[in-house]
Design an enzyme around this catalytic site. Structure first.
Site, PDB file in Angstrom:
ATOM      1  CB  CYS A  96      -0.883   0.047   1.257  1.00  0.00           C
ATOM      2  SG  CYS A  96      -1.948  -1.369   1.507  1.00  0.00           S
ATOM      3  CB  CYS A 100      -3.509   2.493   2.427  1.00  0.00           C
ATOM      4  SG  CYS A 100      -4.817   1.300   2.053  1.00  0.00           S
ATOM      5  CB  CYS A 127      -3.697  -1.708  -1.654  1.00  0.00           C
ATOM      6  SG  CYS A 127      -5.204  -1.189  -0.802  1.00  0.00           S
ATOM      7  CB  CYS A 130      -4.174   3.086  -1.304  1.00  0.00           C
ATOM      8  SG  CYS A 130      -2.904   1.790  -1.237  1.00  0.00           S
TER       9      CYS A 130
END
Length: 264
Positions: A96, A100, A127, A130
């Site tokens: 991430c 995030c 992810c 994000c």
């Protein structure tokens, strides 16, 4: 020349101690006998203790490898650090941006990467929430992440909210996307995994129905039995009995063919 040697091993808190006693006889020309008596003490490493120490040291170093500044950025979802570094979570296999909005991970499960390419090379997946690579993650890849997590954790207590949390999405979006891609809901997929494992345990172990139910993530035994019959058409006990009867028939058939082949 003869050598008599006796060794004993003792263990203290930190190491094994080897205590060896030996006697070397010496023959003198006039017929008398003499000998040399000695004691040898050695310290031997306890490799099991070393292994425990190494594992503890490894966890400690992993925590120390994350600078406090970066850890604060992760915990506070600080967007100022986006693209300055990325972090991956070993338990989910997802990486991430610092900003995030997913739940903060446990520090010992976090790995820091300077570039998204490093995380991808380490086999972490971007992810869904994000978008650390700047690209939208295809729904198929996201669903693969979810199914992979379920496959590894179906024995745990799982809910739609928990899956959405660890796989970085909203429960509604996860439910809708998963069902569109897989054809079944996440809950149905979890149930299938649990029943599949239960069938294996019923066929290959002597565990009780209660033990099997708890072992696959269904601590409510009546619910487990009802679900098992709904999905297989048999109760767990009926499935076990039918499987055992079928296995016995296979053994009898094999023995008959084996003996019949010898006679021919």
């Amino acid at each position: 020349m003869h050598l008599a040697y006796l060794t004993s091993v003792y263990r203290n808190l930190d190491a094994f101690i080897s205590l060896s006693c030996f006697y070397i006889p010496i023959f003198i020309p006039n017929g008398s006998k003499k000998g040399i008596l000695g004691v040898e003490v050695r310290q031997m490493k306890d490799h099991r203790n070393d292994r425990d120490i190494n594992q503890t040291e490894m966890k400690r170093r992993m925590k120390e490898d994350i600078p406090e500044e970066k850890w604060r950025a992760i915990v506070s979802n600080d967007a100022d650090y986006d693209f300055r570094f990325f972090y991956g979570v070993s338990t989910t296999g997802i990486f991430c941006r610092p900003s995030c909005k997913s739940r903060p991970p446990n520090k010992e499960n976090v790995r820091i990467f300077q570039h998204a390419e490093e995380a991808l090379a380490a086999r972490f997946r971007p992810c869904k929430r994000c978008k650390p690579t700047g690209e939208k993650l295809p729904d198929q890849e996201w669903v693969n992440q979810i199914t992979d997590y379920i496959d590894r954790h179906f024995r745990d207590k799982l809910s739609l909210e928990h899956l959405a949390d660890v796989c970085h999405g909203s429960p509604f979006h996860l439910q809708r996307t998963f069902k569109r891609v897989q054809g079944i809901s996440p809950v149905e997929y979890i149930q299938r995994k649990r029943i599949q494992e239960a069938k294996h345990l019923l066929a290959h172990t002597d565990q009780s129905i209660t033990e099997i139910a708890a072992g696959v993530g269904n601590s409510n035994v009546p619910y487990f039995i009802t679900l098992f019959k709904k999905m297989t058409g048999q109760t767990p006990l009926e499935f076990r009995q039918i499987w055992q009867h079928g296995a016995a028939l296979e053994v009898q058939m094999y023995e008959y063919e084996h003996d019949h082949g010898k006679q021919n």
